[in-house]
Design a protein around this motif. Structure first.
Motif, PDB file in Angstrom:
ATOM      1  N   PRO A   1       0.836  -1.203   0.000  1.00 57.11           N
ATOM      2  CA  PRO A   1       0.000   0.000   0.000  1.00 57.11           C
ATOM      3  C   PRO A   1       0.871   1.253   0.000  1.00 57.11           C
ATOM      4  O   PRO A   1       1.984   1.250   0.522  1.00 57.11           O
ATOM      5  N   LEU A   2       0.356   2.317  -0.595  1.00 57.07           N
ATOM      6  CA  LEU A   2       1.073   3.584  -0.670  1.00 57.07           C
ATOM      7  C   LEU A   2       1.339   4.114   0.736  1.00 57.07           C
ATOM      8  O   LEU A   2       0.440   4.220   1.557  1.00 57.07           O
ATOM      9  N   ASP A   3       2.590   4.400   0.999  1.00 56.44           N
ATOM     10  CA  ASP A   3       3.013   4.958   2.287  1.00 56.44           C
ATOM     11  C   ASP A   3       3.711   6.280   1.978  1.00 56.44           C
ATOM     12  O   ASP A   3       4.766   6.297   1.342  1.00 56.44           O
ATOM     13  N   TYR A   4       3.100   7.385   2.418  1.00 55.75           N
ATOM     14  CA  TYR A   4       3.626   8.703   2.067  1.00 55.75           C
ATOM     15  C   TYR A   4       4.972   8.994   2.716  1.00 55.75           C
ATOM     16  O   TYR A   4       5.650   9.939   2.353  1.00 55.75           O
ATOM     17  N   GLU A   5       5.373   8.172   3.667  1.00 54.66           N
ATOM     18  CA  GLU A   5       6.680   8.351   4.292  1.00 54.66           C
ATOM     19  C   GLU A   5       7.738   7.442   3.654  1.00 54.66           C
ATOM     20  O   GLU A   5       8.898   7.486   4.017  1.00 54.66           O
ATOM     21  N   ASP A   6       7.308   6.596   2.720  1.00 60.97           N
ATOM     22  CA  ASP A   6       8.222   5.684   2.044  1.00 60.97           C
ATOM     23  C   ASP A   6       8.257   6.055   0.561  1.00 60.97           C
ATOM     24  O   ASP A   6       7.322   5.767  -0.180  1.00 60.97           O
ATOM     25  N   THR A   7       9.334   6.694   0.125  1.00 65.69           N
ATOM     26  CA  THR A   7       9.404   7.156  -1.265  1.00 65.69           C
ATOM     27  C   THR A   7       9.388   6.002  -2.264  1.00 65.69           C
ATOM     28  O   THR A   7       8.933   6.178  -3.387  1.00 65.69           O
ATOM     29  N   ASP A   8       9.873   4.800  -1.863  1.00 64.13           N
ATOM     30  CA  ASP A   8       9.830   3.653  -2.777  1.00 64.13           C
ATOM     31  C   ASP A   8       8.400   3.294  -3.162  1.00 64.13           C
ATOM     32  O   ASP A   8       8.129   3.000  -4.321  1.00 64.13           O
ATOM     33  N   THR A   9       7.486   3.284  -2.184  1.00 67.56           N
ATOM     34  CA  THR A   9       6.097   2.932  -2.512  1.00 67.56           C
ATOM     35  C   THR A   9       5.491   4.008  -3.406  1.00 67.56           C
ATOM     36  O   THR A   9       4.707   3.698  -4.299  1.00 67.56           O
ATOM     37  N   GLN A  10       5.849   5.267  -3.196  1.00 71.95           N
ATOM     38  CA  GLN A  10       5.339   6.359  -4.041  1.00 71.95           C
ATOM     39  C   GLN A  10       5.851   6.225  -5.474  1.00 71.95           C
ATOM     40  O   GLN A  10       5.080   6.332  -6.428  1.00 71.95           O
ATOM     41  N   LYS A  11       7.159   5.978  -5.610  1.00 71.53           N
ATOM     42  CA  LYS A  11       7.760   5.833  -6.944  1.00 71.53           C
ATOM     43  C   LYS A  11       7.162   4.638  -7.679  1.00 71.53           C
ATOM     44  O   LYS A  11       6.888   4.705  -8.873  1.00 71.53           O
ATOM     45  N   ARG A  12       6.984   3.542  -6.948  1.00 67.03           N
ATOM     46  CA  ARG A  12       6.428   2.321  -7.546  1.00 67.03           C
ATOM     47  C   ARG A  12       5.009   2.578  -8.059  1.00 67.03           C
ATOM     48  O   ARG A  12       4.678   2.217  -9.184  1.00 67.03           O
ATOM     49  N   MET A  13       4.190   3.221  -7.230  1.00 69.59           N
ATOM     50  CA  MET A  13       2.804   3.495  -7.616  1.00 69.59           C
ATOM     51  C   MET A  13       2.761   4.449  -8.819  1.00 69.59           C
ATOM     52  O   MET A  13       1.974   4.249  -9.746  1.00 69.59           O
ATOM     53  N   LYS A  14       3.620   5.451  -8.806  1.00 63.77           N
ATOM     54  CA  LYS A  14       3.692   6.419  -9.914  1.00 63.77           C
ATOM     55  C   LYS A  14       4.085   5.700 -11.206  1.00 63.77           C
ATOM     56  O   LYS A  14       3.511   5.955 -12.272  1.00 63.77           O
ATOM     57  N   PHE A  15       5.048   4.799 -11.120  1.00 61.97           N
ATOM     58  CA  PHE A  15       5.500   4.035 -12.284  1.00 61.97           C
ATOM     59  C   PHE A  15       4.353   3.209 -12.865  1.00 61.97           C
ATOM     60  O   PHE A  15       4.084   3.270 -14.072  1.00 61.97           O
ATOM     61  N   TYR A  16       3.674   2.449 -12.020  1.00 63.91           N
ATOM     62  CA  TYR A  16       2.603   1.589 -12.538  1.00 63.91           C
ATOM     63  C   TYR A  16       1.421   2.403 -13.063  1.00 63.91           C
ATOM     64  O   TYR A  16       0.811   2.033 -14.066  1.00 63.91           O
ATOM     65  N   THR A  17       1.112   3.517 -12.429  1.00 69.01           N
ATOM     66  CA  THR A  17       0.033   4.390 -12.914  1.00 69.01           C
ATOM     67  C   THR A  17       0.407   4.933 -14.298  1.00 69.01           C
ATOM     68  O   THR A  17      -0.415   4.934 -15.217  1.00 69.01           O
ATOM     69  N   ARG A  18       1.647   5.371 -14.447  1.00 70.96           N
ATOM     70  CA  ARG A  18       2.143   5.879 -15.733  1.00 70.96           C
ATOM     71  C   ARG A  18       2.057   4.795 -16.810  1.00 70.96           C
ATOM     72  O   ARG A  18       1.838   5.081 -17.986  1.00 70.96           O
ATOM     73  N   GLU A  19       2.208   3.547 -16.409  1.00 72.58           N
ATOM     74  CA  GLU A  19       2.142   2.420 -17.346  1.00 72.58           C
ATOM     75  C   GLU A  19       0.699   1.930 -17.584  1.00 72.58           C
ATOM     76  O   GLU A  19       0.501   0.895 -18.209  1.00 72.58           O
ATOM     77  N   GLY A  20      -0.276   2.655 -17.069  1.00 71.93           N
ATOM     78  CA  GLY A  20      -1.680   2.326 -17.349  1.00 71.93           C
ATOM     79  C   GLY A  20      -2.317   1.335 -16.402  1.00 71.93           C
ATOM     80  O   GLY A  20      -3.398   0.807 -16.678  1.00 71.93           O
ATOM     81  N   PHE A  21      -1.681   1.065 -15.263  1.00 67.44           N
ATOM     82  CA  PHE A  21      -2.262   0.134 -14.290  1.00 67.44           C
ATOM     83  C   PHE A  21      -3.276   0.868 -13.410  1.00 67.44           C
ATOM     84  O   PHE A  21      -3.110   2.047 -13.108  1.00 67.44           O
ATOM     85  N   HIS A  22      -4.319   0.143 -13.028  1.00 64.84           N
ATOM     86  CA  HIS A  22      -5.373   0.672 -12.154  1.00 64.84           C
ATOM     87  C   HIS A  22      -5.352  -0.062 -10.823  1.00 64.84           C
ATOM     88  O   HIS A  22      -5.022  -1.247 -10.777  1.00 64.84           O
ATOM     89  N   HIS A  23      -5.752   0.628  -9.789  1.00 66.34           N
ATOM     90  CA  HIS A  23      -5.878   0.030  -8.462  1.00 66.34           C
ATOM     91  C   HIS A  23      -7.227  -0.687  -8.405  1.00 66.34           C
ATOM     92  O   HIS A  23      -8.261  -0.080  -8.668  1.00 66.34           O
ATOM     93  N   ALA A  24      -7.229  -1.957  -8.072  1.00 64.53           N
ATOM     94  CA  ALA A  24      -8.484  -2.715  -7.935  1.00 64.53           C
ATOM     95  C   ALA A  24      -9.064  -2.401  -6.561  1.00 64.53           C
ATOM     96  O   ALA A  24      -8.762  -3.075  -5.581  1.00 64.53           O
ATOM     97  N   GLU A  25      -9.864  -1.365  -6.512  1.00 66.93           N
ATOM     98  CA  GLU A  25     -10.369  -0.853  -5.237  1.00 66.93           C
ATOM     99  C   GLU A  25     -11.319  -1.799  -4.523  1.00 66.93           C
ATOM    100  O   GLU A  25     -11.455  -1.752  -3.310  1.00 66.93           O
ATOM    101  N   SER A  26     -11.961  -2.679  -5.281  1.00 65.36           N
ATOM    102  CA  SER A  26     -12.939  -3.586  -4.657  1.00 65.36           C
ATOM    103  C   SER A  26     -12.312  -4.889  -4.151  1.00 65.36           C
ATOM    104  O   SER A  26     -12.972  -5.695  -3.525  1.00 65.36           O
ATOM    105  N   ILE A  27     -11.018  -5.093  -4.414  1.00 64.18           N
ATOM    106  CA  ILE A  27     -10.364  -6.337  -3.999  1.00 64.18           C
ATOM    107  C   ILE A  27      -9.506  -6.089  -2.762  1.00 64.18           C
ATOM    108  O   ILE A  27      -8.630  -5.233  -2.770  1.00 64.18           O
ATOM    109  N   GLY A  28      -9.787  -6.858  -1.729  1.00 67.03           N
ATOM    110  CA  GLY A  28      -8.986  -6.810  -0.513  1.00 67.03           C
ATOM    111  C   GLY A  28      -8.052  -8.007  -0.482  1.00 67.03           C
ATOM    112  O   GLY A  28      -8.415  -9.105  -0.916  1.00 67.03           O
ATOM    113  N   TYR A  29      -6.828  -7.775   0.017  1.00 59.70           N
ATOM    114  CA  TYR A  29      -5.848  -8.862   0.047  1.00 59.70           C
ATOM    115  C   TYR A  29      -5.083  -8.792   1.366  1.00 59.70           C
ATOM    116  O   TYR A  29      -4.275  -7.906   1.573  1.00 59.70           O
TER     117      TYR A  29
END
Length: 192
Positions: free
Chosen positions: A89-117
């Motif tokens: 999950p995105l952690d605003y204090e962890d730049t790696d999670t931010q960079k990772r999420m930004k990368f996948y969003t830029r690549e057209g990936f969507h967050h599956a909001e209805s799926i819990g894991y």
């Protein structure tokens, strides 16, 4: 450093399969479980008839920002199947999670909001929560992504878990949940 050591240094212990588990998958599930390895990357993935699941994607620090991750994803996207992966999950204090999420969003990936894991780690015995991201060439429904994720969990994540770890991971219906109230519209929340 071998491919497993690269992954093991990068990914948290609670997300890592054992080397024995991955080697068993590469050997006994060689028709669906693959390793794509180069000097600056390791990608472990599952390819089923109707989707691809990226188990691990590692790009070395030296090669980041040079388009290698994008090239690896493009290679999979060309197969024309939905691509699913798990991220912390995105952690605003962890730049790696931010960079990772930004990368996948830029690549057209969507967050599956209805799926819990939520899965208990056999290494730490703690509950580990992950987000499901997906890319789809055909505007795949989150319900369909959920079913594909369940198949991955049962086929790959829990493969011979009792034999390998001395105990089993949780049942798929306890680990993966689908919330019909969190339906994803595909607009990333921009609807009014």
């Amino acid at each position: 450093m071998n491919w497993y050591e690269k992954l093991n240094q990068y990914f948290p212990i609670e997300e890592m399969k054992s080397k024995q588990h991955m080697e068993l998958l590469l050997k006994e599930k060689s028709d669906i479980y693959f390793k794509d390895e180069g000097p600056n990357h390791v990608m472990m993935y599952v390819e089923m008839d109707d989707f691809i699941f990226i188990d691990y994607l590692f790009v070395s620090k030296d090669a980041r920002g040079q388009g290698l991750g994008k090239k690896l994803l493009q290679k999979l996207k060309k197969r024309g199947k939905p691509i699913i992966l798990e991220v912390e999950p995105l952690d605003y204090e962890d730049t790696d999670t931010q960079k990772r999420m930004k990368f996948y969003t830029r690549e057209g990936f969507h967050h599956a909001e209805s799926i819990g894991y939520r899965r208990r780690s056999l290494a730490t015995n703690e509950i580990n929560e992950l987000e499901i991201l997906y890319w789809s060439p055909e505007n795949e429904s989150e319900e369909s992504i959920y079913e594909k994720m369940k198949k991955t969990y049962e086929t790959i994540h829990t493969y011979k878990d009792k034999q390998l770890y001395g105990e089993s991971y949780g049942d798929v219906d306890d680990v993966l949940t689908f919330d019909t109230n969190e339906r994803h519209t595909g607009s990333q929340g921009n609807e009014k």
